[in-house]
Each structure stands twice: as C-alpha cells, then as structure tokens.
Design an enzyme around this catalytic site. Sequence first.
Site, PDB file in Angstrom:
ATOM      1  N   ARG A 169       0.860  -1.185   0.000  1.00  0.00           N
ATOM      2  CA  ARG A 169       0.000   0.000   0.000  1.00  0.00           C
ATOM      3  C   ARG A 169       0.897   1.237   0.000  1.00  0.00           C
ATOM      4  O   ARG A 169       1.422   1.657   1.027  1.00  0.00           O
ATOM      5  CB  ARG A 169      -0.890  -0.017   1.244  1.00  0.00           C
ATOM      6  CG  ARG A 169      -2.013   1.033   1.228  1.00  0.00           C
ATOM      7  CD  ARG A 169      -2.595   1.199   2.623  1.00  0.00           C
ATOM      8  NE  ARG A 169      -1.728   2.019   3.456  1.00  0.00           N
ATOM      9  CZ  ARG A 169      -1.607   1.894   4.780  1.00  0.00           C
ATOM     10  NH1 ARG A 169      -2.285   0.972   5.420  1.00  0.00           N
ATOM     11  NH2 ARG A 169      -0.809   2.698   5.462  1.00  0.00           N
TER      12      ARG A 169
ATOM     13  N   HIS B  91      -3.330   4.848   4.707  1.00  0.00           N
ATOM     14  CA  HIS B  91      -4.520   4.010   4.819  1.00  0.00           C
ATOM     15  C   HIS B  91      -5.749   4.771   4.328  1.00  0.00           C
ATOM     16  O   HIS B  91      -6.586   4.234   3.612  1.00  0.00           O
ATOM     17  CB  HIS B  91      -4.734   3.573   6.270  1.00  0.00           C
ATOM     18  CG  HIS B  91      -6.041   2.886   6.500  1.00  0.00           C
ATOM     19  ND1 HIS B  91      -6.296   1.600   6.065  1.00  0.00           N
ATOM     20  CD2 HIS B  91      -7.188   3.315   7.102  1.00  0.00           C
ATOM     21  CE1 HIS B  91      -7.528   1.261   6.397  1.00  0.00           C
ATOM     22  NE2 HIS B  91      -8.094   2.280   7.016  1.00  0.00           N
TER      23      HIS B  91
ATOM     24  N   TYR C 157       4.486   5.252  11.363  1.00  0.00           N
ATOM     25  CA  TYR C 157       4.711   3.816  11.575  1.00  0.00           C
ATOM     26  C   TYR C 157       5.548   3.140  10.490  1.00  0.00           C
ATOM     27  O   TYR C 157       5.799   1.945  10.562  1.00  0.00           O
ATOM     28  CB  TYR C 157       3.370   3.081  11.727  1.00  0.00           C
ATOM     29  CG  TYR C 157       2.381   3.284  10.591  1.00  0.00           C
ATOM     30  CD1 TYR C 157       2.431   2.517   9.431  1.00  0.00           C
ATOM     31  CD2 TYR C 157       1.374   4.243  10.694  1.00  0.00           C
ATOM     32  CE1 TYR C 157       1.524   2.699   8.410  1.00  0.00           C
ATOM     33  CE2 TYR C 157       0.456   4.423   9.672  1.00  0.00           C
ATOM     34  CZ  TYR C 157       0.529   3.652   8.527  1.00  0.00           C
ATOM     35  OH  TYR C 157      -0.372   3.842   7.514  1.00  0.00           O
TER      36      TYR C 157
END
Length: 393
Positions: A281, A285, A294
């Site tokens: 990805r 998100h 992160y």
Amino acid sequence: MTNPNNATISTVHTADFTSGHALQIPTLRILQDDGTIYPGATAPDLDQETALKMYHSMSFIRVLDERMLAAQRQGRISFYMQCLGEEAATVGSAAALDDKDMIMAQYREQGALRYRGFSLEQFMNQLFSNEKDLGKGRQMPVHYGSKDIYYMTISSPLGTQIPQAAGYAYAQKLRGLSNVTICYFGEGAASEGDFHAGLNMAAVHKAPVLFFCRNNGYAISTPANEQFKGDGIACRGVGYGMKAIRMDGADILAVYQATKMARDHAIATNEPVLLESIAYRLGAHSSSDDPSGYRSKEEEEQWRKNDPISRYRLWLIAKGWLDDAADKAQIEALRGEILDALKVAEKVAKPGIEHLISDVYAEPIPELERQLTELKAHICKYPDAYPITSGRM
C-alpha cells in the site's frame, strides 16, 4: 483408514509435530519490472481491447486518486481512500470475471468498479453525496455501489462482506447460475471472526466464491508481522479445505491469470478459492492517516520501484498496443476531465431529507416516519446550524 470426514489419512507410529511452516505457498509472477515476461512464464491470452481496457482503468484510478485526495485536503470532500500500488490487483481480478459475477468489495477496489463501467460522473456524485448519487448521499465517500453492474454497496465495518459473499454465492449455486461472487478484503480483515466463519461456510456448503485477500503489508498502522504468524493468508484456505493461490498483486498479468483459473475452478466444482495478492500500500490508509508515524520513507521508496502501472505500460508498448506519446497526452487530458467533473458535482444539490428513510423498507414504517418528523422539527428549530437549500426539506 479414514477420518470422520471420510477423507483418507496417513498414519505414523511415533509422535512428532507438523511445523506451521510445512506449507509455504509460492507467489505467481509473470511480468518483470522492466515489462518483460519472466523466463519460463507465459502471459495469459489477452486480446488488445481487453488489455487496453485494463490499462486505462488502472490509469483512470491513479489520476482520480491523486485529484480526490487533493480535494479532501482542500476541504471539498470529507474523506478519501486511495488504492495506490494496488491498481493491478483490483483491475486484473475484475477483468477475469464475467460481467454478472457479483463483486463484494471492502473499500479500496475502485479499480474493479471502473473496469465494470462506473462513469466519472458516478464516481463524483458518490464522493460529493449529491442528489445524483446512486446511494442518495447516505454513505461516506468511496463507499460505492451499483446494482446495474453487480457491485454490492460497500459497508465500513471490516469483514462483514465475507460471510455475506459465502451466502450470496451459495444462492447463485442453488439458482443454477454459472456465476461466482468475488469478495475483496485486506489481510487485517482476515483477523476478524467473519473471515473464519465465511470461509468455513463456503467450504462446507461448496459455494462458488473467490475470497480475494489484498495483503498490502499494513492494517492501518499495524504491520503484517504483528498481525499473524505463519505463511501469510493463502495457507489458511488449505486449512479450510479449499484451493489457494498467491500472486504478485502488482503484476496484472499474474492477477488476471490466477483469478481466471480460480473462477474456472469455482464454476466447474462449486467450490470456493482463496487468492492472496501481495502488493504494498503505497499511500496512506486513508486521508485521515499519516503513515510516517509507523513506516519509513525508505521503505515506501523501495516498494515504489514495484509500480504496477509502469511495468504493465512497458509491456503494452513493447507489444505495439500502446503509443507512448499518445498515452501521455491522454493522461493529461484525463486530469482536466476529472477536475471539470469535480467542479460540476460539487455544485449539485444534496438529496432531499426524505431520502434518509426511503428504500430502507418497501414502504417507510411508522417508526421511521416519526423519526423523520422529529428531525425536520429539530432542523426548523435550529436553522442556522443546518443550512438547507430552499425547498429541499
């Protein structure tokens, strides 16, 4: 010797464990980063029209994602989710289906929706929740749905579509239809109870459903290695007694071939198949997420070299099916078309408030009518807090 399920089993006479890593499923790859076919691999049988439709669907979604994330940052829409880096997974799988196969998506499958024929205007109407939106403005942005093209309306909670897909596919079988249901979800949703219930139901009742897991490395901020042990998601299908296959989700030829093979098997046997796409990805998100908290920029850049659109584009150019200069001009023109469509959609009026309760039941029940009456009274009492276009209430 047979077990209670009448399956032949082997026996041993000394105790030993079977390692959880005894089953390691390989990853299907056909298309290399430079647009050439891997030695020993064979490209699927694609005609030029289909191949170009796949490419243009991917390109459309890439440009749409760029423009609409910018629109969210400008405050023009409230929310957005990109499928950056996963365009091949959703378009390649949709291209391998029949037009009447049901699609049950999670929320990053706009590529499949575009391949099915969802128009630019329809995308914009949904994103702006205006009165032309097929969902009548009752869903968050990117929660698409279209009965006409067999695309079930998206629901926000993770995993709810998985048991629904098993039931829908079982009904397809009972009705004698030569169709399947494809159910998309992320590897994070595979940790939900609905995943296990849905797969077990489909396997036991022999439902022709394709469970398509998009393993993109992160469930929002949680990396895959903190979500589960074992060899990814595909091996779980074997545990439930179904066929499983894993492919490079940034390789559209591998995705297409794997999905077509899975569909053929499901139609022939009325059995489910679990597919696992491995594709990073590349974006956040959602528009509410900041991935810098992160994961590192270095990690993202490493995966960016595995771009699904660029490698497929090189393959098409090498075959003589795509002209480099004409394609660049078309992409630029598409940016203008999307911006123009955005400006139109954001000026369309919102749905009338009565649509909050229409289509919930065949006829609105008294309780819903009472609630709507109370809502209208509340809005009239505080008109400054609820600016409504004249006549819309």
